[in-house]
Motif scaffolding. Structure first.
Motif, PDB file in Angstrom:
ATOM      1  N   GLY A  70       8.083   1.186  -2.953  1.00 55.93           N
ATOM      2  CA  GLY A  70       8.821   2.829  -2.515  1.00 55.93           C
ATOM      3  C   GLY A  70       8.441   3.193  -0.978  1.00 55.93           C
ATOM      4  O   GLY A  70       8.297   2.249  -0.350  1.00 55.93           O
ATOM      5  N   LEU A  71       8.427   4.468  -0.845  1.00 54.14           N
ATOM      6  CA  LEU A  71       8.189   4.832   0.616  1.00 54.14           C
ATOM      7  C   LEU A  71       6.925   4.285   1.074  1.00 54.14           C
ATOM      8  O   LEU A  71       6.797   4.255   2.352  1.00 54.14           O
ATOM      9  N   ALA A  72       5.805   4.246   0.348  1.00 55.25           N
ATOM     10  CA  ALA A  72       4.630   3.756   0.627  1.00 55.25           C
ATOM     11  C   ALA A  72       4.759   2.216   1.453  1.00 55.25           C
ATOM     12  O   ALA A  72       3.772   1.983   2.205  1.00 55.25           O
ATOM     13  N   GLY A  73       5.707   1.416   0.931  1.00 57.22           N
ATOM     14  CA  GLY A  73       5.747   0.169   1.472  1.00 57.22           C
ATOM     15  C   GLY A  73       6.492   0.123   2.810  1.00 57.22           C
ATOM     16  O   GLY A  73       6.434  -0.914   3.283  1.00 57.22           O
ATOM     17  N   LEU A  74       7.013   1.049   3.076  1.00 56.11           N
ATOM     18  CA  LEU A  74       7.692   1.298   4.374  1.00 56.11           C
ATOM     19  C   LEU A  74       6.774   1.727   5.618  1.00 56.11           C
ATOM     20  O   LEU A  74       6.771   1.563   6.779  1.00 56.11           O
ATOM     21  N   LYS A  75       5.596   2.161   5.207  1.00 56.67           N
ATOM     22  CA  LYS A  75       4.390   2.639   6.128  1.00 56.67           C
ATOM     23  C   LYS A  75       3.692   1.285   6.652  1.00 56.67           C
ATOM     24  O   LYS A  75       3.556   0.360   5.710  1.00 56.67           O
ATOM     25  N   ASP A  76       3.208   1.618   7.631  1.00 61.61           N
ATOM     26  CA  ASP A  76       2.419   0.417   8.058  1.00 61.61           C
ATOM     27  C   ASP A  76       1.061   0.307   7.562  1.00 61.61           C
ATOM     28  O   ASP A  76       0.455   1.334   7.341  1.00 61.61           O
ATOM     29  N   ILE A  77       0.846  -0.985   7.293  1.00 57.94           N
ATOM     30  CA  ILE A  77      -0.606  -1.096   6.623  1.00 57.94           C
ATOM     31  C   ILE A  77      -1.679  -0.983   7.688  1.00 57.94           C
ATOM     32  O   ILE A  77      -1.967  -2.072   8.552  1.00 57.94           O
ATOM     33  N   PRO A  78      -2.634  -0.337   7.588  1.00 57.13           N
ATOM     34  CA  PRO A  78      -3.857  -0.067   8.559  1.00 57.13           C
ATOM     35  C   PRO A  78      -4.757  -1.344   8.555  1.00 57.13           C
ATOM     36  O   PRO A  78      -5.154  -1.895   7.419  1.00 57.13           O
ATOM     37  N   HIS A  79      -4.943  -1.905   9.678  1.00 52.19           N
ATOM     38  CA  HIS A  79      -5.988  -3.211   9.555  1.00 52.19           C
ATOM     39  C   HIS A  79      -7.256  -2.754  10.010  1.00 52.19           C
ATOM     40  O   HIS A  79      -7.603  -1.741  10.710  1.00 52.19           O
ATOM     41  N   PRO A  80      -8.289  -3.345   9.198  1.00 50.32           N
ATOM     42  CA  PRO A  80      -9.705  -2.951   9.600  1.00 50.32           C
ATOM     43  C   PRO A  80      -9.969  -3.344  11.060  1.00 50.32           C
ATOM     44  O   PRO A  80      -9.274  -4.443  11.500  1.00 50.32           O
TER      45      PRO A  80
END
Length: 249
Positions: A70-80
């Motif tokens: 969903g919408l969460a999949g369009l957001k950038d995934i924060p990298h450690p």
């Protein structure tokens, strides 16, 4: 023929996505929402890519991520944050080593290079770094590649400063009938030229040389009158006293 991609309708309706698109302030997320809207409208991935000036694989990835999360999949995934390979103390040791010859660090070379830093880190800390990391270390420690200045090992700093002081006094006290010229010799020699080395920004590396050995050379004597710009020169095979006196005459 590729199967036409479709939007998973369970996460949001077209109207809801359109409203989110109109109020979204993040530019990257706004483009991804627009891609999903175009897919909702029935466009193919190639058509969506053309409309958004992006690659086909990129817009297809947007849709796959949306259909999965969903919408969460369009957001950038924060990298450690990346873990630093070298500690601050180790960087200080590298900085100290770079201030002197690689030979002092057990490396049989005259000038530091990225590959030598890789070897130094391996020998000193038993850590493996890439060549690109070595150059990043140089820039991080404020080094740049410059051509060093040569100075004779036999130069006495006190004598040099005294000469400069006496010369300044002579220039200030001379009368109108006295002519002072600046004289120097240029030597074309078989001695290898100095290559660029890594040194701290704002400083110039000095390479000490031994000029007492024999080598092939040609000498150009030259003098200029700083007041008139008149230039005199003489070409000689040796820079000895006899040729120097000949030039002065």
């Amino acid at each position: 023929m590729r199967k036409k991609l479709e939007v998973n309708p369970k996460y949001a309706s077209y109207d809801m996505l359109k409203q989110l698109y109109q109020t979204e302030k993040d530019v990257r997320l706004k483009i991804r929402l627009l891609a999903i809207l175009h897919f909702f409208e029935g466009y193919t991935s190639l058509e969506v890519a053309k409309l958004l000036h992006q690659s086909d694989s990129t817009v297809r990835r947007y849709l796959h991520r949306y259909n999965k999360a969903g919408l969460a999949g369009l957001k950038d995934i924060p990298h450690p944050p990346k873990k630093n390979i070298l500690t601050n103390d180790e960087l200080k040791e590298i900085d100290k080593a770079l201030s002197s010859s690689p030979r002092n660090a057990g490396l049989n070379f005259s000038n530091w290079t990225g590959q030598l830093i890789v070897s130094f880190v391996k020998n000193k800390f038993n850590k493996t770094i890439a060549l690109g990391t070595a150059y990043n270390i140089l820039h991080r420690l404020n080094y740049s590649k410059t051509r060093p200045k040569k100075t004779d090992k036999r130069v006495n700093k006190e004598t040099l400063e005294n000469f400069r002081s006496e010369l300044n006094g002579l220039l200030e006290s001379k009368d109108e009938d006295t002519v002072i010229v600046y004289e120097d010799e240029a030597i074309i020699t078989s001695e290898p030229t100095i290559s660029s080395v890594w040194s701290k920004k704002g400083t110039q590396t000095v390479v000490k040389t031994n000029t007492s050995g024999s080598r092939k050379r040609n000498v150009i004597f030259g003098a200029v009158n700083p007041e008139t710009g008149e230039l005199s020169q003489q070409f000689s095979d040796k820079g000895n006293t006899e040729n120097f006196k000949s030039f002065l005459k």
